[in-house]
Design a protein around this motif. Sequence first.
Motif, mmCIF file in Angstrom:
data_model
loop_
_atom_site.group_PDB
_atom_site.id
_atom_site.type_symbol
_atom_site.label_atom_id
_atom_site.label_comp_id
_atom_site.label_asym_id
_atom_site.label_seq_id
_atom_site.Cartn_x
_atom_site.Cartn_y
_atom_site.Cartn_z
ATOM 1 N N HIS A 1 0.834 -1.211 0.000
ATOM 2 C CA HIS A 1 0.000 0.000 0.000
ATOM 3 C C HIS A 1 0.866 1.257 0.000
ATOM 4 O O HIS A 1 2.081 1.182 0.177
ATOM 5 N N GLN B 1 -5.097 2.338 -9.148
ATOM 6 C CA GLN B 1 -4.520 1.613 -8.025
ATOM 7 C C GLN B 1 -4.402 0.126 -8.359
ATOM 8 O O GLN B 1 -5.341 -0.475 -8.872
ATOM 9 N N ALA B 2 -3.235 -0.447 -8.095
ATOM 10 C CA ALA B 2 -2.943 -1.885 -8.235
ATOM 11 C C ALA B 2 -2.591 -2.326 -9.654
ATOM 12 O O ALA B 2 -2.227 -3.478 -9.852
ATOM 13 N N LYS C 1 -0.136 -2.870 -12.495
ATOM 14 C CA LYS C 1 1.329 -2.992 -12.479
ATOM 15 C C LYS C 1 1.917 -3.227 -13.861
ATOM 16 O O LYS C 1 3.136 -3.341 -14.004
ATOM 17 N N LYS D 1 -2.352 -6.253 -9.683
ATOM 18 C CA LYS D 1 -1.738 -7.097 -8.644
ATOM 19 C C LYS D 1 -2.802 -7.521 -7.617
ATOM 20 O O LYS D 1 -3.874 -6.883 -7.541
ATOM 21 N N ILE E 1 -4.864 -7.679 -4.227
ATOM 22 C CA ILE E 1 -5.193 -6.646 -3.216
ATOM 23 C C ILE E 1 -4.207 -6.743 -2.039
ATOM 24 O O ILE E 1 -3.976 -7.833 -1.513
ATOM 25 N N THR F 1 -4.366 -5.449 1.214
ATOM 26 C CA THR F 1 -4.850 -5.676 2.588
ATOM 27 C C THR F 1 -5.237 -7.143 2.746
ATOM 28 O O THR F 1 -6.076 -7.652 1.997
ATOM 29 N N SER G 1 -11.878 -4.639 3.445
ATOM 30 C CA SER G 1 -11.183 -4.774 2.167
ATOM 31 C C SER G 1 -11.839 -5.765 1.199
ATOM 32 O O SER G 1 -12.576 -6.659 1.602
ATOM 33 N N ASP G 2 -11.500 -5.583 -0.074
ATOM 34 C CA ASP G 2 -11.942 -6.510 -1.125
ATOM 35 C C ASP G 2 -11.023 -7.728 -1.167
ATOM 36 O O ASP G 2 -9.859 -7.648 -0.769
HETATM 37 C C1 LIG Z 1 -11.315 -1.017 -7.688
HETATM 38 C C2 LIG Z 1 -10.199 -1.242 -6.728
HETATM 39 C C3 LIG Z 1 -10.489 -1.629 -5.445
HETATM 40 C C4 LIG Z 1 -9.477 -1.860 -4.536
HETATM 41 N N1 LIG Z 1 -9.809 -2.264 -3.272
HETATM 42 C C5 LIG Z 1 -8.831 -2.473 -2.371
HETATM 43 C C6 LIG Z 1 -9.154 -2.910 -1.071
HETATM 44 O O1 LIG Z 1 -10.319 -3.125 -0.718
HETATM 45 N N2 LIG Z 1 -8.140 -3.103 -0.212
HETATM 46 C C7 LIG Z 1 -6.834 -2.888 -0.550
HETATM 47 O O2 LIG Z 1 -5.951 -3.089 0.269
HETATM 48 N N3 LIG Z 1 -6.503 -2.483 -1.786
HETATM 49 C C8 LIG Z 1 -7.453 -2.270 -2.702
HETATM 50 N N4 LIG Z 1 -7.112 -1.870 -3.970
HETATM 51 C C9 LIG Z 1 -5.704 -1.708 -4.346
HETATM 52 C C10 LIG Z 1 -5.018 -0.575 -3.625
HETATM 53 O O3 LIG Z 1 -5.781 0.611 -3.698
HETATM 54 C C11 LIG Z 1 -3.610 -0.341 -4.217
HETATM 55 O O4 LIG Z 1 -2.924 -1.551 -4.320
HETATM 56 C C12 LIG Z 1 -2.844 0.613 -3.314
HETATM 57 O O5 LIG Z 1 -3.440 1.894 -3.354
HETATM 58 C C13 LIG Z 1 -1.355 0.742 -3.670
HETATM 59 O O6 LIG Z 1 -1.170 1.225 -4.966
HETATM 60 P P1 LIG Z 1 -0.389 0.377 -6.067
HETATM 61 O O7 LIG Z 1 -0.886 -1.037 -5.945
HETATM 62 O O8 LIG Z 1 -0.787 0.994 -7.365
HETATM 63 O O9 LIG Z 1 1.073 0.460 -5.772
HETATM 64 C C14 LIG Z 1 -8.127 -1.664 -4.920
HETATM 65 C C15 LIG Z 1 -7.836 -1.255 -6.212
HETATM 66 C C16 LIG Z 1 -8.859 -1.056 -7.129
HETATM 67 C C17 LIG Z 1 -8.530 -0.636 -8.521
#
Ligand SMILES: Cc1cc2nc3c(=O)[nH]c(=O)nc-3n(C[C@H](O)[C@H](O)[C@H](O)COP(=O)(O)O)c2cc1C
Length: 386
Positions: free
Chosen positions: A109, A249-250, A252, A309, A311, A313, A336-337
């Motif tokens: 995160h 977010q996520a 990669k 990538k 999730i 959490t 979290s998801d």
């Molecule tokens: C639609 C969506 C939902 C997400 N839900 C969660 C979540 O519930 N819990 C969590 O830890 N990360 C969640 N993420 C991923 C994180 O937001 C993301 O991994 C984090 O902000 C770090 O950024 P990075 O992975 O781009 O480096 C989600 C991402 C997306 C696109």
Amino acid sequence: MLRYLTAGESHGPALIAIVEGLPSGLALTADYVNRQLKRRQGGYGRGARMSIESDKVEFLSGVRGGITLGSPLTLYIGNKDWSNWSQIMSPDPEALVEEKVVTRPRPGHADLAGALKYRHKDIRNVLERSSARETAARVAVGSTARKLLEELGIEITGQVLQIGGINADIGKNDPEELKKHLASSQVLCADPVAERQIIDRIEQARQKGDTLGGVFEVRVHGAPAGLGSYVHWDRKIDASLAAALMSIQAVKGVEVGMGFNGAALMGSQFQDEIFYQKDRGFYRATNRAGGIEGGMTNGEVIVLRAAVKPIPTLYQPLQSVDLIDKTISRAAIERSDVCAVPAACVIGEAVVAWEIARACLEKCHGDSLDELKENWSHYLTYLRQV
Ligand SMILES: Cc1cc2nc3c(=O)[nH]c(=O)nc-3n(C[C@H](O)[C@H](O)[C@H](O)COP(=O)(O)O)c2cc1C
């Protein structure tokens, strides 16, 4: 110039976006935007937060009687969860900031780097904004662009290709069947067999306190040749599309067309040969380039893929180190998801719609929709007759 800014914390009162540069005269309703917001909230594997929220947009400016004015649009999406957090997240000096403090950064995160960078002692100050809740605003913004593109005959579609290592077999479906199945799929996957396996895999991950990632694809149909430019790095449309997708977010990794698989081919196997037909203009029989050459669209379908990538959490958290007392401990858990790849795909469609709309306006201009459509129609005629 089309541009936007978003603001808002995950448990703050609302998410806000200001969109500038949308032409006047575009029919735009909250219902239209809300349909996309609803799609973003869906997908098997989402957490409890999505059952609290039911995102709805309100236009605070820029739209009158269902038609854009050409002035800045303000989009407002209230957070229902705000009522549970109003004292903790309040801007007042009396806010209960000592409650729900987070000090054990979650690997994967923004938690640790964000706290170090902004000198926060409470990681909540980071996660409230780094959370993907912010993407509700971007989907709303992207919906305004999607509406504009519809007027120009451009359609954006998205689908999930892989979750947790289970690949969809999409080759066998015809496009109409694909559309039909996608509309009802719980994981935005056109292959019903893969869909069932994916749902099982998500359940297994949930029971283990673990999470999953995957791959989604976004296609743009109807974009003519010549959006973007080869003349300067920051005008290349593959660069702006990749940046937009990478900013989710996520995400990669991003591919255009054959992407990484194309790197192993010979040039003669990779390049798309050029054909010409009167009244159709130039075209290709193959589309390994994914509709983009030299930083410009080439008139074929634009094909983009993004790797998401897993999730970060985890309900069985990994090791972390407490930000304040430096003790080794398990990472914090925020609601979290288990898997958000289908939602990421909807966000992908939105950010791609935005970049394509920006490129269309750059190519053909138009302060009003009518002016844009006139210029657009001239350009398409030229391409057919050249
Ligand atoms: C639609 C969506 C939902 C997400 N839900 C969660 C979540 O519930 N819990 C969590 O830890 N990360 C969640 N993420 C991923 C994180 O937001 C993301 O991994 C984090 O902000 C770090 O950024 P990075 O992975 O781009 O480096 C989600 C991402 C997306 C696109």
